[in-house]
Motif scaffolding. Structure first.
Motif, mmCIF file in Angstrom:
data_model
loop_
_atom_site.group_PDB
_atom_site.id
_atom_site.type_symbol
_atom_site.label_atom_id
_atom_site.label_comp_id
_atom_site.label_asym_id
_atom_site.label_seq_id
_atom_site.Cartn_x
_atom_site.Cartn_y
_atom_site.Cartn_z
ATOM 1 N N ILE A 1 25.765 50.434 87.945
ATOM 2 C CA ILE A 1 25.437 49.124 87.370
ATOM 3 C C ILE A 1 24.692 48.256 88.383
ATOM 4 C CG2 ILE A 1 26.418 47.000 86.422
ATOM 5 C CD1 ILE A 1 28.713 48.690 85.311
ATOM 6 N N VAL A 2 25.122 48.323 89.641
ATOM 7 C CA VAL A 2 24.557 47.421 90.658
ATOM 8 C C VAL A 2 23.136 47.823 91.070
ATOM 9 C CG1 VAL A 2 24.785 46.619 93.038
ATOM 10 C CG2 VAL A 2 26.798 46.724 91.576
ATOM 11 N N ALA A 3 22.943 49.095 91.412
ATOM 12 C CA ALA A 3 21.701 49.524 92.072
ATOM 13 C C ALA A 3 20.411 49.104 91.344
ATOM 14 C CB ALA A 3 21.737 51.031 92.303
ATOM 15 N N PRO A 4 20.278 49.382 90.037
ATOM 16 C CA PRO A 4 19.006 49.021 89.382
ATOM 17 C C PRO A 4 18.755 47.518 89.399
ATOM 18 C CG PRO A 4 20.328 50.457 87.975
ATOM 19 C CD PRO A 4 21.201 50.040 89.105
ATOM 20 N N ARG A 5 19.819 46.719 89.388
ATOM 21 C CA ARG A 5 19.663 45.279 89.361
ATOM 22 C C ARG A 5 19.118 44.709 90.663
ATOM 23 N NH1 ARG A 5 21.767 44.108 84.710
ATOM 24 N NH2 ARG A 5 22.931 45.931 84.109
ATOM 25 N N LEU A 6 19.210 45.489 91.727
ATOM 26 C CA LEU A 6 18.710 44.995 93.013
ATOM 27 C C LEU A 6 17.279 45.441 93.280
ATOM 28 C CD1 LEU A 6 21.804 45.485 95.357
ATOM 29 C CD2 LEU A 6 21.168 43.512 93.967
ATOM 30 N N ASP B 1 11.427 42.263 87.503
ATOM 31 C CA ASP B 1 10.667 42.180 86.249
ATOM 32 C C ASP B 1 10.249 43.557 85.737
ATOM 33 O OD1 ASP B 1 10.817 39.390 86.384
ATOM 34 O OD2 ASP B 1 9.056 39.317 87.684
ATOM 35 N N GLY B 2 11.142 44.519 85.825
ATOM 36 C CA GLY B 2 10.878 45.828 85.246
ATOM 37 C C GLY B 2 10.126 46.811 86.123
ATOM 38 N N THR B 3 9.676 46.388 87.309
ATOM 39 C CA THR B 3 9.016 47.349 88.197
ATOM 40 C C THR B 3 9.794 47.477 89.502
ATOM 41 O OG1 THR B 3 7.571 45.561 88.890
ATOM 42 C CG2 THR B 3 6.642 47.169 87.352
ATOM 43 N N LEU B 4 9.727 48.676 90.070
ATOM 44 C CA LEU B 4 10.433 48.954 91.312
ATOM 45 C C LEU B 4 9.856 48.087 92.431
ATOM 46 C CD1 LEU B 4 12.684 50.955 92.017
ATOM 47 C CD2 LEU B 4 10.937 52.536 92.817
ATOM 48 N N ALA B 5 10.718 47.344 93.129
ATOM 49 C CA ALA B 5 10.252 46.457 94.204
ATOM 50 C C ALA B 5 11.164 46.618 95.412
ATOM 51 C CB ALA B 5 10.245 45.008 93.726
ATOM 52 N N LEU B 6 10.681 47.395 96.385
ATOM 53 C CA LEU B 6 11.517 47.668 97.558
ATOM 54 C C LEU B 6 11.085 46.859 98.779
ATOM 55 C CD1 LEU B 6 11.824 51.539 97.126
ATOM 56 C CD2 LEU B 6 13.555 49.817 96.630
ATOM 57 N N GLY B 7 10.157 45.910 98.580
ATOM 58 C CA GLY B 7 9.642 45.131 99.705
ATOM 59 C C GLY B 7 10.429 43.856 99.955
ATOM 60 N N LEU C 1 21.356 56.199 92.800
ATOM 61 C CA LEU C 1 20.001 56.759 92.737
ATOM 62 C C LEU C 1 19.648 57.173 91.311
ATOM 63 C CD1 LEU C 1 19.857 58.873 96.036
ATOM 64 C CD2 LEU C 1 18.679 56.720 95.526
ATOM 65 N N LEU C 2 20.590 57.838 90.639
ATOM 66 C CA LEU C 2 20.332 58.252 89.252
ATOM 67 C C LEU C 2 20.092 57.039 88.354
ATOM 68 C CD1 LEU C 2 22.918 61.144 88.632
ATOM 69 C CD2 LEU C 2 20.425 61.331 88.742
ATOM 70 N N ASN D 1 18.576 53.626 76.665
ATOM 71 C CA ASN D 1 19.336 52.983 77.738
ATOM 72 C C ASN D 1 20.545 53.790 78.204
ATOM 73 O OD1 ASN D 1 18.087 50.921 75.812
ATOM 74 N ND2 ASN D 1 18.369 49.709 77.665
ATOM 75 N N VAL D 2 20.409 55.106 78.224
ATOM 76 C CA VAL D 2 21.541 55.935 78.641
ATOM 77 C C VAL D 2 21.617 56.051 80.159
ATOM 78 C CG1 VAL D 2 21.749 57.298 76.534
ATOM 79 C CG2 VAL D 2 20.183 58.037 78.339
ATOM 80 N N GLY D 3 20.754 55.314 80.875
ATOM 81 C CA GLY D 3 20.693 55.413 82.340
ATOM 82 C C GLY D 3 22.043 55.286 83.031
ATOM 83 N N ILE D 4 22.776 54.210 82.699
ATOM 84 C CA ILE D 4 24.056 53.966 83.375
ATOM 85 C C ILE D 4 25.047 55.090 83.074
ATOM 86 C CG2 ILE D 4 26.065 52.432 83.479
ATOM 87 C CD1 ILE D 4 24.232 50.107 83.011
ATOM 88 N N LEU D 5 25.040 55.516 81.806
ATOM 89 C CA LEU D 5 25.950 56.577 81.365
ATOM 90 C C LEU D 5 25.696 57.870 82.149
ATOM 91 C CD1 LEU D 5 27.985 56.177 79.141
ATOM 92 C CD2 LEU D 5 26.358 57.106 77.510
ATOM 93 N N VAL D 6 24.417 58.288 82.176
ATOM 94 C CA VAL D 6 24.038 59.509 82.887
ATOM 95 C C VAL D 6 24.354 59.382 84.370
ATOM 96 C CG1 VAL D 6 22.057 60.905 83.597
ATOM 97 C CG2 VAL D 6 22.255 60.130 81.230
ATOM 98 N N ALA D 7 24.021 58.214 84.947
ATOM 99 C CA ALA D 7 24.237 58.009 86.373
ATOM 100 C C ALA D 7 25.721 58.064 86.726
ATOM 101 C CB ALA D 7 23.637 56.668 86.795
ATOM 102 N N ALA D 8 26.550 57.430 85.903
ATOM 103 C CA ALA D 8 27.983 57.417 86.177
ATOM 104 C C ALA D 8 28.554 58.831 86.123
ATOM 105 C CB ALA D 8 28.702 56.516 85.174
#
Lengths: 126, 243
Positions: free
Chosen positions: A68-73, A77-83, B201-202, B212-219
């Motif tokens: 849950i946490v990782a993608p939110r960081l 705005d929907g694009t990967l931003a690691l900078g 990472l997943l 939106n199955v991302g969280i499910l698959v990742a978990a």
């Protein structure tokens, strides 16, 4: 898996109907209740938890919470931003250190939010 | 069977023990309430969700997915996967509550929460342990009811004020922060770290996945990684069964 044609289309303007919301509320609540009841109801018939299941369940919190946490960081705005322009990533990393050292939810939230606001207000050309 | 006054004092003793754990749930409840009305729930639906689900992490995960217009099946499944850990608590408490009446089993199950579980198991396995079918069940309720009331009360605060929080405050960022606060206590050995890294990472890679199955698959991927890592580790060293 049932077919959900709505999901593939961007329908961001259309709010979820009342019935659908109640459906989610009831299904998630009943399902969660069933999970909580499971072994409390089963004991007597089943004397111990299958060891494979027990081993897998141990990793549920770590896996679920980071998922849950990782993608939110790392998404801005929907694009990967690691900078360094991703203030949420920077504030999040700082908060992660606080969470790791203190294991306090309150301090993690306070430090993370203050860090985010500070970074946004700083004239760093963001 | 316990007398009424024994039941009352056992209940009070549970309340006393749970008091220090209550404040941490207030920001969680407020944030969950804000997020829930933000996803399009009306106040009654949001309060019902808080009171009936009684599981903050799952509620927030579900309403975020609803906000992203995920299919309802995925929303519910994700909430249930987040709550899978209650299977563990149910198993551990089940041994103590084995001889409880069916009706009481329903009641204790509804209120099962991390804190309630930890306090009650410590009590039931400690010195002068109360009988779980007598005073013990009242102690359990004493720890559970204040948590439920705090949770619903702080949720209502979030629900009422949620619509008035300006978006410039970026309060939605409190959600990953609060999950972080829950995450680190759950990382206690190498396999659990690996489970977290793989799931993270997943989840990042899986953001574009359909439905939106991302969280499910990742978990699920993270759980498998943890189990496999433990299997590898068990070959060379003794596995600690505790904690």
């Amino acid at each position: 898996m049932t077919a959900q044609p709505l999901a593939s289309q961007p329908l961001a303007t259309q709010p979820l109907g009342d019935t659908s919301i109640w459906l989610v509320v009831l299904a998630a609540s009943l399902g969660t209740f069933a999970i909580r009841l499971s072994f409390i109801a089963l004991f007597g018939r089943l004397d111990e938890v299958p060891s494979g299941l027990e081993r897998a369940l141990k990793y549920v919190p770590a896996a679920v919470l980071t998922a849950i946490v990782a993608p939110r960081l790392v998404y801005l705005d929907g694009t990967l931003a690691l900078g360094a322009d991703n203030t949420r990533l920077l504030a999040g990393l700082l908060a992660a250190v606080v969470a790791w050292r203190t294991e306090s939810m309150l301090w993690t939230i306070v430090v993370g939010m203050v860090a985010l606001w500070t970074l946004e207000w700083l004239p760093l050309g963001v | 069977m316990s007398s009424g006054s024994d039941a009352r004092s056992a209940f009070r003793s549970g309340v006393r023990d749970v008091l220090p754990a209550l404040p941490a749930n207030v920001p969680f409840g407020v944030i969950a309430g804000v997020a829930t009305v933000g996803a399009g729930f009306d106040p009654v639906q949001a309060a019902a969700f808080a009171g009936m689900l009684f599981a903050g992490a799952a509620q927030v995960a579900a309403v975020e997915l609803i906000g992203e217009r995920a299919p309802l099946t995925v929303v519910v499944l994700t909430a249930l996967v987040v709550n899978l850990r209650y299977l563990m608590y149910s198993a551990s408490l089940g041994a103590h509550f084995r001889d409880l009446s069916a009706r009481w089993k329903l009641v204790v199950s509804f209120f099962l929460l991390d804190v309630t579980y930890a306090l009650s198991v410590a009590k039931f396995e400690g010195p002068n342990a109360p009988d779980p079918t007598g005073e013990g069940r009242w102690y359990y309720l004493g720890t559970a009811v204040p948590l439920w009331a705090t949770w619903v009360g702080s949720s209502v605060v979030g629900i009422v004020f949620g619509a008035r929080v300006p978006s410039s405050w970026q309060l939605d960022f409190a959600i990953p922060l609060l999950f972080m606060g829950l995450l680190f206590p759950a990382l206690d050995d190498a396999p659990s770290y690996l489970a977290g890294v793989v799931a993270g990472l997943l989840a990042i890679v899986g953001v574009g996945l359909p439905f939106n199955v991302g969280i499910l698959v990742a978990a699920l991927g993270g759980i498998v990684a943890g189990v496999l890592a433990e299997g590898v580790g068990a070959g060379s060293e003794e596995v600690r069964e505790q904690s």
